[in-house]
Design a protein around this motif. Structure first.
Motif, PDB file in Angstrom:
ATOM      1  N   LEU A   1       5.100   5.872  -6.858  1.00  0.00           N
ATOM      2  CA  LEU A   1       6.222   6.605  -6.112  1.00  0.00           C
ATOM      3  C   LEU A   1       6.192   6.293  -4.220  1.00  0.00           C
ATOM      4  N   GLU A   2       4.680   6.584  -3.884  1.00  0.00           N
ATOM      5  CA  GLU A   2       4.805   6.172  -2.502  1.00  0.00           C
ATOM      6  C   GLU A   2       5.279   4.756  -2.064  1.00  0.00           C
ATOM      7  N   GLN A   3       4.797   3.809  -2.841  1.00  0.00           N
ATOM      8  CA  GLN A   3       5.113   2.491  -2.707  1.00  0.00           C
ATOM      9  C   GLN A   3       6.506   2.157  -2.653  1.00  0.00           C
ATOM     10  N   ILE A   4       7.123   2.940  -3.789  1.00  0.00           N
ATOM     11  CA  ILE A   4       8.599   2.434  -4.016  1.00  0.00           C
ATOM     12  C   ILE A   4       9.504   3.299  -2.863  1.00  0.00           C
ATOM     13  N   LEU A   5       8.949   4.396  -2.536  1.00  0.00           N
ATOM     14  CA  LEU A   5       9.953   5.158  -1.619  1.00  0.00           C
ATOM     15  C   LEU A   5       9.758   4.622  -0.246  1.00  0.00           C
ATOM     16  N   LYS A   6       8.767   4.088   0.244  1.00  0.00           N
ATOM     17  CA  LYS A   6       8.704   3.512   1.619  1.00  0.00           C
ATOM     18  C   LYS A   6       9.158   2.347   1.675  1.00  0.00           C
ATOM     19  N   ARG A   7       9.639   1.466   0.556  1.00  0.00           N
ATOM     20  CA  ARG A   7      10.388   0.392   0.407  1.00  0.00           C
ATOM     21  C   ARG A   7      11.688   0.414   0.158  1.00  0.00           C
ATOM     22  N   SER A   8      12.087   1.689  -0.481  1.00  0.00           N
ATOM     23  CA  SER A   8      13.408   1.717  -0.672  1.00  0.00           C
ATOM     24  C   SER A   8      14.481   2.578   0.360  1.00  0.00           C
ATOM     25  N   TYR A   9      13.547   3.408   1.268  1.00  0.00           N
ATOM     26  CA  TYR A   9      14.281   4.013   2.606  1.00  0.00           C
ATOM     27  C   TYR A   9      13.518   3.376   3.901  1.00  0.00           C
ATOM     28  N   GLN A  10      14.301   3.257   4.779  1.00  0.00           N
ATOM     29  CA  GLN A  10      13.842   2.737   6.166  1.00  0.00           C
ATOM     30  C   GLN A  10      14.081   3.659   7.101  1.00  0.00           C
ATOM     31  N   LYS A  11      15.276   4.558   7.041  1.00  0.00           N
ATOM     32  CA  LYS A  11      15.545   5.487   8.016  1.00  0.00           C
ATOM     33  C   LYS A  11      15.262   6.994   7.723  1.00  0.00           C
ATOM     34  N   SER A  12      15.562   7.280   6.227  1.00  0.00           N
ATOM     35  CA  SER A  12      15.626   8.520   5.582  1.00  0.00           C
ATOM     36  C   SER A  12      14.195   9.065   5.452  1.00  0.00           C
ATOM     37  N   PRO A  13      14.143  10.636   5.698  1.00  0.00           N
ATOM     38  CA  PRO A  13      12.781  11.158   5.516  1.00  0.00           C
ATOM     39  C   PRO A  13      12.554  11.077   3.987  1.00  0.00           C
ATOM     40  N   TYR A  14      13.201  10.657   3.043  1.00  0.00           N
ATOM     41  CA  TYR A  14      12.843  10.225   1.651  1.00  0.00           C
ATOM     42  C   TYR A  14      11.871   9.214   1.708  1.00  0.00           C
ATOM     43  N   ARG A  15      11.522   8.512   2.714  1.00  0.00           N
ATOM     44  CA  ARG A  15      10.858   7.366   2.679  1.00  0.00           C
ATOM     45  C   ARG A  15       9.212   7.812   2.329  1.00  0.00           C
ATOM     46  N   TRP A  16       8.632   8.848   2.432  1.00  0.00           N
ATOM     47  CA  TRP A  16       7.475   9.292   2.188  1.00  0.00           C
ATOM     48  C   TRP A  16       7.362  10.198   1.001  1.00  0.00           C
ATOM     49  N   ALA A  17       6.372  10.310   0.163  1.00  0.00           N
ATOM     50  CA  ALA A  17       6.386  10.983  -0.774  1.00  0.00           C
ATOM     51  C   ALA A  17       5.725  12.576  -0.461  1.00  0.00           C
ATOM     52  N   PRO A  18       6.129  13.527  -1.594  1.00  0.00           N
ATOM     53  CA  PRO A  18       5.701  14.732  -1.166  1.00  0.00           C
ATOM     54  C   PRO A  18       4.184  15.130  -0.777  1.00  0.00           C
ATOM     55  N   ILE A  19       3.507  14.162  -1.474  1.00  0.00           N
ATOM     56  CA  ILE A  19       2.072  14.368  -1.083  1.00  0.00           C
ATOM     57  C   ILE A  19       1.758  14.168   0.343  1.00  0.00           C
ATOM     58  N   GLY A  20       2.254  13.204   1.032  1.00  0.00           N
ATOM     59  CA  GLY A  20       2.272  13.232   2.426  1.00  0.00           C
ATOM     60  C   GLY A  20       1.160  12.448   2.755  1.00  0.00           C
ATOM     61  N   SER A  21       0.803  12.464   4.051  1.00  0.00           N
ATOM     62  CA  SER A  21      -0.514  11.850   4.830  1.00  0.00           C
ATOM     63  C   SER A  21      -1.617  12.868   5.078  1.00  0.00           C
ATOM     64  N   MET A  22      -2.835  12.516   4.428  1.00  0.00           N
ATOM     65  CA  MET A  22      -4.010  13.143   4.675  1.00  0.00           C
ATOM     66  C   MET A  22      -4.368  13.229   6.228  1.00  0.00           C
ATOM     67  N   ASP A  23      -4.003  12.304   6.713  1.00  0.00           N
ATOM     68  CA  ASP A  23      -4.634  12.036   8.261  1.00  0.00           C
ATOM     69  C   ASP A  23      -3.723  13.058   9.138  1.00  0.00           C
ATOM     70  N   HIS A  24      -2.366  13.244   8.753  1.00  0.00           N
ATOM     71  CA  HIS A  24      -1.465  14.064   9.177  1.00  0.00           C
ATOM     72  C   HIS A  24      -2.072  15.439   9.005  1.00  0.00           C
ATOM     73  N   LEU A  25      -2.422  16.034   7.868  1.00  0.00           N
ATOM     74  CA  LEU A  25      -2.710  17.377   7.714  1.00  0.00           C
ATOM     75  C   LEU A  25      -3.832  17.639   8.268  1.00  0.00           C
ATOM     76  N   ASN A  26      -5.071  16.622   8.539  1.00  0.00           N
ATOM     77  CA  ASN A  26      -6.255  16.761   9.048  1.00  0.00           C
ATOM     78  C   ASN A  26      -5.922  17.107  10.540  1.00  0.00           C
ATOM     79  N   ALA A  27      -4.988  16.395  11.084  1.00  0.00           N
ATOM     80  CA  ALA A  27      -4.668  16.467  12.662  1.00  0.00           C
ATOM     81  C   ALA A  27      -3.741  17.741  12.953  1.00  0.00           C
ATOM     82  N   ALA A  28      -3.279  18.313  11.831  1.00  0.00           N
ATOM     83  CA  ALA A  28      -2.523  19.614  12.454  1.00  0.00           C
ATOM     84  C   ALA A  28      -3.226  20.727  12.714  1.00  0.00           C
ATOM     85  N   GLN A  29      -2.767  21.335  13.691  1.00  0.00           N
ATOM     86  CA  GLN A  29      -3.402  22.437  14.307  1.00  0.00           C
ATOM     87  C   GLN A  29      -3.130  23.878  13.449  1.00  0.00           C
ATOM     88  N   LEU A  30      -3.547  25.006  13.629  1.00  0.00           N
ATOM     89  CA  LEU A  30      -3.260  26.153  12.719  1.00  0.00           C
ATOM     90  C   LEU A  30      -1.953  26.717  13.192  1.00  0.00           C
TER      91      LEU A  30
END
Length: 437
Positions: free
Chosen positions: A160-189
């Motif tokens: 899913l994540e590999q298909i989405l990031k190739r199918s969408y270049q501009k739309s926020p559909y380009r990432w899968a709902p599971i998202g990035s663990m780096d983003h979650l780690n960096a986020a503050q409360l």
């Protein structure tokens, strides 16, 4: 089955679909409420659909919506940490949630005499969810483990994540709902609190109650527990980025920890509300809906090119993807499997569907519609989805009518319109042993 037999079956299926009666109202704080009474069994389904999914996230903070699917089970100001699930189960109920690109959905199924309890509990996490450092850190680890199990260490798990990031270049559909663990780690409360106060508010939610209820009592409880919750004041971001139409095929190879090659094709779909959605859904069933479906019969059973195949329309609010997926049989390479799939798709595009197959397809689809409304959970889901994404909960009673408007010619037309090689994405999943050093 003869055509006469099919006709009798179709009439029986249609008769089995009773009108789903419901009442709806909106609280002053913006909460949409839908009530459906069915006193045949002493259970009630309660769902809360938040119109927020992965597409509402910042490009630097993906995975927030899915994270909240977990976080809102942590507890509330008045429900202890870890007690939410235990409480529902202790009263004989079950519960779950899911996140997509467009929504986050929570539901409980409980004995109807416990309806007030779960309404209180849902209102608690809408008003008083426990969002603190302990809960955030706990759920970070839960989500990381889920990603390891379901994506990183699961054969073909990254499709899913590999298909989405190739199918969408501009739309926020380009990432899968599971998202990035780096983003979650960096986020503050504070960022999590802000996301909660923006999207988990009454004016971005639809509450549905279906089952053994009394309308007046259910409405009174809804007002008792939800009316006090203040309307959200932050801007609810609705991305309106139109994905540029792709005009060239995109191909790539993913080397994975697998034994058998897989082929995945993704074709552009229109927005979910488009009239062609019904024909495309029927086309999906025709291709891989059961042992006698076209691709299953021709590629799995007869041709023995694949162990399994699937045709999945990923219907999304702003334009989705039609996914064709196959795992190659032992000794079959990806190119041979892709060619076999393409031959069958071209046959549908050029020759369409026979009347006999179309009658059988109608029976399958109508049976699926009836079945989807056979449980209180299904009714609640369909009412909420139609209200939020189509603006009319009563579409639940028009679904068969809309499917029955689809003709055999429509099946061929949508195949010709959407199954074009220009702009499609094709991925080969190959064993890591095939990768050249």
């Amino acid at each position: 089955m003869t055509l006469l037999g099919l006709g009798l079956f179709l009439s029986q299926v249609t008769m089995a679909q009773k009108a789903i009666e419901f009442k709806e109202f909106t609280l002053p704080n913006g909460l949409q409420v839908i009530l459906h009474q069915d006193n045949s069994t002493p259970i009630a389904a309660v769902s809360l659909l938040y119109h927020v999914g992965s597409k509402n996230e910042s490009t630097e903070r993906t995975g927030f919506a899915h994270f909240f699917e977990h976080l809102l089970f942590e507890g509330t100001k008045n429900i202890g940490r870890g007690e939410y699930m235990k409480k529902v189960q202790s009263i004989g109920g079950s519960l779950n949630a899911f996140t997509s690109n467009d929504q986050t959905y929570y539901y409980e199924i409980v004995p109807s005499n416990e309806l007030e309890t779960v309404l209180y509990m849902e209102s608690e996490r809408l008003l008083h969810a426990k969002i603190d450092t302990v809960g955030v850190n706990t759920q970070r680890e839960v989500v990381k483990e889920e990603k390891r199990m379901r994506v990183d260490n699961q054969p073909y798990g990254t499709i899913l994540e590999q298909i989405l990031k190739r199918s969408y270049q501009k739309s926020p559909y380009r990432w899968a709902p599971i998202g990035s663990m780096d983003h979650l780690n960096a986020a503050q409360l504070g960022e999590f609190i802000d996301f909660y106060k923006t999207y988990y508010v009454p004016n971005n939610a639809t509450l549905t109650i279906a089952g053994d209820i009394d309308y007046a009592q259910a409405e009174a409880w809804v007002k008792k527990y939800f009316a006090e919750i203040p309307r959200g004041t932050k801007e609810i971001v609705r991305p309106n980025i139109l994905e540029p139409k792709r005009t060239a095929e995109i191909r790539d190879i993913i080397y994975d920890n697998i034994q058998l090659p897989a082929v995945i094709q993704a074709y552009n779909l229109p927005p979910q509300k488009h009239a062609d959605t019904y024909a495309l859904s029927m086309l999906s069933t025709y291709l891989t809906g059961g042992k006698s479906s076209l691709l299953t019969k021709e590629i799995v059973s007869k041709g023995e090119k694949a162990l399994q195949v699937a045709a999945i329309p990923l219907d999304l609010e702003d334009g989705g993807l039609f996914l064709l997926y196959g795992i190659a049989n032992l000794g079959v390479d990806a190119k041979d499997l892709e060619d076999a799939i393409d031959v069958q798709i071209e046959n549908v595009r050029n020759q369409g569907i026979t009347q006999a197959d179309f009658e059988k397809l109608k029976a399958q689809v109508e049976n699926a519609v009836v079945t989807s409304n056979a449980t209180m959970e299904g009714v609640a889901t369909n009412l909420a989805t139609n209200k939020v994404f189509f603006g009319d909960a009563n579409l639940v009673n028009k679904e068969l009518e809309n499917y029955n408007k689809v003709t055999a010619a429509d099946i061929q037309r949508v195949a010709k319109t959407y199954f074009t090689k220009e702009g499609r994405v094709v991925l080969y999943y190959l064993p890591k042993t095939a990768e050249k050093n």
